[in-house]
Design an enzyme around this catalytic site. Structure first.
Site, PDB file in Angstrom:
ATOM      1  N   CYS A   1     -11.313   2.949  -1.183  1.00  0.00           N
ATOM      2  CA  CYS A   1      -9.789   3.642  -0.757  1.00  0.00           C
ATOM      3  C   CYS A   1     -10.177   2.963   1.119  1.00  0.00           C
ATOM      4  CB  CYS A   1     -10.443   4.875  -0.453  1.00  0.00           C
ATOM      5  SG  CYS A   1      -8.400   5.942   0.118  1.00  0.00           S
TER       6      CYS A   1
ATOM      7  N   CYS B   1      -4.219  -1.195  -2.162  1.00  0.00           N
ATOM      8  CA  CYS B   1      -4.535   0.397  -2.258  1.00  0.00           C
ATOM      9  C   CYS B   1      -4.863   0.592  -3.813  1.00  0.00           C
ATOM     10  CB  CYS B   1      -2.725   1.130  -2.873  1.00  0.00           C
ATOM     11  SG  CYS B   1      -2.252   2.684  -2.829  1.00  0.00           S
TER      12      CYS B   1
ATOM     13  N   ASP C   1       0.800  -1.335  -0.140  1.00  0.00           N
ATOM     14  CA  ASP C   1      -0.172  -0.040  -0.174  1.00  0.00           C
ATOM     15  C   ASP C   1       0.954   1.651  -0.103  1.00  0.00           C
ATOM     16  OD1 ASP C   1      -2.805   1.449   0.468  1.00  0.00           O
ATOM     17  OD2 ASP C   1      -1.811   2.205   2.311  1.00  0.00           O
ATOM     18  N   SER C   2       0.370   1.729  -0.346  1.00  0.00           N
ATOM     19  CA  SER C   2       0.975   3.368   0.049  1.00  0.00           C
ATOM     20  C   SER C   2       1.216   3.729   1.078  1.00  0.00           C
ATOM     21  CB  SER C   2       0.496   4.944  -1.089  1.00  0.00           C
ATOM     22  OG  SER C   2      -1.148   3.866  -0.153  1.00  0.00           O
TER      23      SER C   2
ATOM     24  N   HIS D   1      -8.585   3.603   2.850  1.00  0.00           N
ATOM     25  CA  HIS D   1      -8.574   4.266   4.150  1.00  0.00           C
ATOM     26  C   HIS D   1     -10.504   4.283   5.243  1.00  0.00           C
ATOM     27  CE1 HIS D   1      -4.675   5.469   4.019  1.00  0.00           C
ATOM     28  NE2 HIS D   1      -4.660   6.308   5.409  1.00  0.00           N
TER      29      HIS D   1
ATOM     30  N   GLU E   1      -6.335  10.350   8.434  1.00  0.00           N
ATOM     31  CA  GLU E   1      -5.162   9.904   9.202  1.00  0.00           C
ATOM     32  C   GLU E   1      -4.919  10.555  10.843  1.00  0.00           C
ATOM     33  OE1 GLU E   1      -1.775  10.096   6.516  1.00  0.00           O
ATOM     34  OE2 GLU E   1      -2.765   8.516   5.822  1.00  0.00           O
TER      35      GLU E   1
HETATM   36  N1  DGL Z   1      -3.733   3.410  -0.398  1.00  0.00           N
HETATM   37  C1  DGL Z   1      -4.969   4.499  -0.904  1.00  0.00           C
HETATM   38  C2  DGL Z   1      -5.573   4.159  -1.710  1.00  0.00           C
HETATM   39  O1  DGL Z   1      -6.521   3.191  -1.155  1.00  0.00           O
HETATM   40  C3  DGL Z   1      -5.023   5.548  -0.001  1.00  0.00           C
HETATM   41  C4  DGL Z   1      -4.469   6.656   0.442  1.00  0.00           C
HETATM   42  C5  DGL Z   1      -3.079   7.420  -0.780  1.00  0.00           C
HETATM   43  O2  DGL Z   1      -3.784   8.658  -1.397  1.00  0.00           O
HETATM   44  O3  DGL Z   1      -2.091   7.192  -0.777  1.00  0.00           O
HETATM   45  O4  DGL Z   1      -6.301   4.905  -3.051  1.00  0.00           O
END
Ligand code: DGL
Length: 275
Positions: A191, A74, A11-12, A193, A159
């Site tokens: 997403c 992600c 993930d990012s 989050h 966050e």
């Molecule tokens: N992990 C990203 C997603 O699911 C969200 C956080 C980001 O923008 O890096 O799109």
């Protein structure tokens, strides 16, 4: 840990830990390596080219560590980079390995549960602008009408720990209003989050909208995939281990990451990705 046979989860940042948590619960026997590219997160508003480059580097790292299969946990990376990685990068560089995303499991789930064929998707700007959810949903069922909404404020809200604030409620009402107007009966949380805001989103949408979280629908699909792909599953190590790497393992990664994962994460710093 370097002997191979791992499942990589990328993930990012730390949002993908919500998905890893679901996967480990569903398939605890395997060996997992998680990588969060916190140093370069968020990906959500970056260009397609950069997201592809970053994701490719993460894929290289995880395969070098001995992963057989990688899940891009992600949505932004899944929608902006996965297709090109599968079509162009893997065949030349890793012909016997695979990389999977999180959009198709969510889309399949949504198509199965919708009754009025109106499906909402909330996601980052990158995911919405890529149109990948729309394409995948329409491919599964041409009758589906997809209503998308980019929600760029939701990642920073999660966050910052402000999920229960009045401001968050107002922001959710604003973001979700167009979806309510279109009478969707199913909403994909597109997403990593947004699963942390599931209760607040349900409160705004009411009981008539089915809310789909990837932490719930990705793990069983991965299990199905491994059953269908014995050539991969037979190579997987079964030692019930999970190792975490981050490109910037700050205290926040540990605190929020542990909350997302549901137990304390011990994270190692990774310095090999290029900047
Ligand atoms: N992990 C990203 C997603 O699911 C969200 C956080 C980001 O923008 O890096 O799109």
């Amino acid at each position: 840990m370097n002997k191979g046979g791992h499942i990589g989860v990328f993930d990012s940042g730390f949002g993908g830990l919500t998905i890893l948590r679901g996967i480990v619960k569903e398939l605890p026997e395997y060996s997992y390596i998680y990588l969060g590219d916190n140093a370069r997160a968020p990906y959500g508003n970056r260009s397609k080219e950069l997201i592809y480059e970053f994701t490719k580097q993460a894929v290289d790292f995880l395969f070098t560590k001995g992963c057989e299969l990688i899940i891009l946990a992600c949505n932004t990376a899944s929608s902006e980079a996965l297709h090109k990685i599968q079509q162009e990068y893997l065949p030349t560089k890793y012909p016997n390995k695979n990389v999977l995303g999180v959009l198709i499991p969510a889309a399949e789930y949504a198509v199965n549960v919708t009754k009025n064929n109106k499906v909402g998707v909330i996601a980052t700007e990158g995911t919405v602008n890529s149109g990948t959810f729309v394409r995948e949903l329409e491919k599964l069922s041409p009758k589906i009408k997809v209503v998308q909404q980019a929600c760029p404020l939701l990642v920073p809200i999660v966050e910052s720990g402000a999920v229960d604030s009045k401001a968050t409620k107002l922001i959710l009402e604003e973001y979700l209003a167009p979806l309510r107007e279109q009478n969707i009966d199913t909403l994909i949380l597109g997403c990593t989050h947004y699963g942390l805001l599931e209760k607040q989103i349900r409160d705004v949408l009411g009981n008539n909208v089915e809310v789909i979280s990837e932490a719930t629908c990705v793990p069983p699909k991965l299990g199905d995939y491994l059953t269908r792909h014995e050539e991969i599953s037979k190579k997987l190590r079964r030692d019930r281990s999970v190792k975490f790497y981050s490109t910037d393992p700050t205290d926040k990664f540990i605190t929020l990451g542990s909350e997302f994962y549901g137990e304390k994460v011990a994270v190692e710093k990774l310095t090999t990705l290029e900047y």
